[in-house]
Motif scaffolding. Sequence first.
Motif, short mmCIF file in Angstrom:
data_model
loop_
_atom_site.label_atom_id
_atom_site.label_comp_id
_atom_site.label_asym_id
_atom_site.label_seq_id
_atom_site.Cartn_x
_atom_site.Cartn_y
_atom_site.Cartn_z
N VAL A 85 0.96 -1.21 -0.04
CA VAL A 85 -0.03 0.06 -0.04
C VAL A 85 0.96 1.23 0.12
N SER A 86 2.04 1.27 0.61
CA SER A 86 2.74 2.34 0.86
C SER A 86 3.74 2.68 -0.34
N GLY A 87 3.82 1.69 -1.24
CA GLY A 87 4.58 1.61 -2.25
C GLY A 87 6.10 1.07 -2.35
N LYS A 88 6.41 0.41 -1.04
CA LYS A 88 7.61 -0.16 -0.95
C LYS A 88 7.76 -1.62 -1.62
N LEU A 89 6.65 -2.19 -1.82
CA LEU A 89 6.64 -3.60 -2.17
C LEU A 89 5.83 -3.53 -3.63
N SER A 90 6.46 -3.99 -4.95
CA SER A 90 5.69 -3.77 -6.12
C SER A 90 4.34 -4.66 -5.92
N ASP A 91 3.51 -4.53 -6.80
CA ASP A 91 2.01 -5.48 -6.99
C ASP A 91 2.56 -6.86 -7.34
N ASP A 92 3.45 -6.97 -8.23
CA ASP A 92 3.86 -8.51 -8.58
C ASP A 92 4.41 -9.19 -7.46
N ARG A 93 5.32 -8.42 -6.82
CA ARG A 93 6.16 -9.27 -5.87
C ARG A 93 5.12 -9.18 -4.49
N PHE A 94 3.97 -8.36 -4.47
CA PHE A 94 3.38 -8.67 -3.24
C PHE A 94 2.46 -9.77 -3.56
N ALA A 95 1.89 -10.16 -4.82
CA ALA A 95 1.10 -11.27 -5.20
C ALA A 95 1.82 -12.50 -5.02
N LYS A 96 3.13 -12.48 -5.40
CA LYS A 96 3.95 -13.55 -5.31
C LYS A 96 4.10 -14.28 -3.68
N MET A 97 4.62 -13.02 -3.12
CA MET A 97 4.76 -13.47 -1.74
C MET A 97 3.36 -13.96 -0.66
N SER A 98 2.34 -13.18 -1.32
CA SER A 98 1.20 -13.42 -0.47
C SER A 98 0.67 -14.75 -1.04
N ARG A 99 0.80 -15.19 -1.94
CA ARG A 99 0.34 -16.48 -2.63
C ARG A 99 1.16 -17.50 -1.72
N ARG A 100 2.61 -17.21 -1.71
CA ARG A 100 3.42 -18.22 -1.01
C ARG A 100 3.11 -18.38 0.59
N TYR A 101 2.90 -17.15 1.16
CA TYR A 101 2.38 -17.19 2.73
C TYR A 101 1.12 -17.81 2.74
N GLU A 102 0.02 -17.71 1.88
CA GLU A 102 -1.40 -18.44 1.99
C GLU A 102 -1.16 -19.80 1.68
N ASP A 103 -0.28 -20.20 0.69
CA ASP A 103 -0.20 -21.87 0.64
C ASP A 103 0.46 -22.38 1.84
N GLU A 104 1.38 -21.70 2.43
CA GLU A 104 2.16 -22.16 3.57
C GLU A 104 1.12 -22.32 4.91
N GLN A 105 0.03 -21.30 4.77
CA GLN A 105 -0.65 -21.33 6.03
C GLN A 105 -1.91 -22.41 5.73
N LYS A 106 -2.05 -22.80 4.52
CA LYS A 106 -3.20 -23.68 4.33
C LYS A 106 -2.53 -25.02 4.62
N GLU A 107 -1.37 -25.25 4.29
CA GLU A 107 -0.56 -26.56 4.56
C GLU A 107 -0.37 -26.46 6.36
N LEU A 108 -0.15 -25.47 6.83
CA LEU A 108 -0.06 -25.40 8.45
C LEU A 108 -1.58 -25.91 9.17
N SER A 109 -2.56 -25.02 8.41
CA SER A 109 -4.14 -25.43 9.02
C SER A 109 -4.11 -26.83 8.82
N GLU A 110 -3.85 -27.63 7.88
CA GLU A 110 -4.20 -29.07 7.94
C GLU A 110 -3.46 -29.59 8.70
N LYS A 111 -2.06 -29.32 8.80
CA LYS A 111 -1.08 -30.09 9.91
C LYS A 111 -1.59 -29.93 11.34
N ILE A 112 -2.14 -28.80 11.70
CA ILE A 112 -2.63 -28.36 12.99
C ILE A 112 -3.97 -29.11 13.19
#
Length: 172
Positions: free
Chosen positions: A42-69
């Motif tokens: 939002v503040s412009g420190k991170l590009s939209d493409d980079r944000f999309a890649k990182m958020s997808r990776r974090y969401e995938d990891e959280q989904k995997e963690l949720s199943e393990k939990i």
Amino acid sequence: MIGHSQQAEQTDRKLKEKELKTLLARDEELDGLFERIYEDNVSGKLSDDRFAKMSRRYEDEQKELSEKIKKLRSEIEKQSSRSKTTDMFIGLVRKYTRARKLTPRMLNELIEKIEVFNAEKIDGVWEQRLRIHYNCVGTIEIPTVLPLPIPEVSVNTRKGVVVNYAPCELAV
């Protein structure tokens, strides 16, 4: 025999609880990381493409963690339930340790069911196999090699059939 297995189960449960705590901490950490990359985007420190890649990776990891939990919580609950039923069974057994006579009430409290198999003639002797299912703990398999000598036990049940104690063979 029950004490050692109970101790091993407690150790296993503690390890699973520790792993669960670690997974929950990582899940919380991912929430914080996601918030930071959102703010950076939002503040412009991170590009939209980079944000999309990182958020997808974090969401995938959280989904995997949720199943393990979810799986770990279920396993811990099952172990806890088994532990409680084992404690209940031990309490029942202690209640009757000084019993002089087997009563129907004792049988009803201690034993869920008894499976009686067909009598077989082995080496010229009729033998009949029984499997006792105890309340709370199920069947207890007695190993073929015991540290103490096995007493000779035989009971005449009906004409021509003798029930002998024989340790059951463990399925491998």
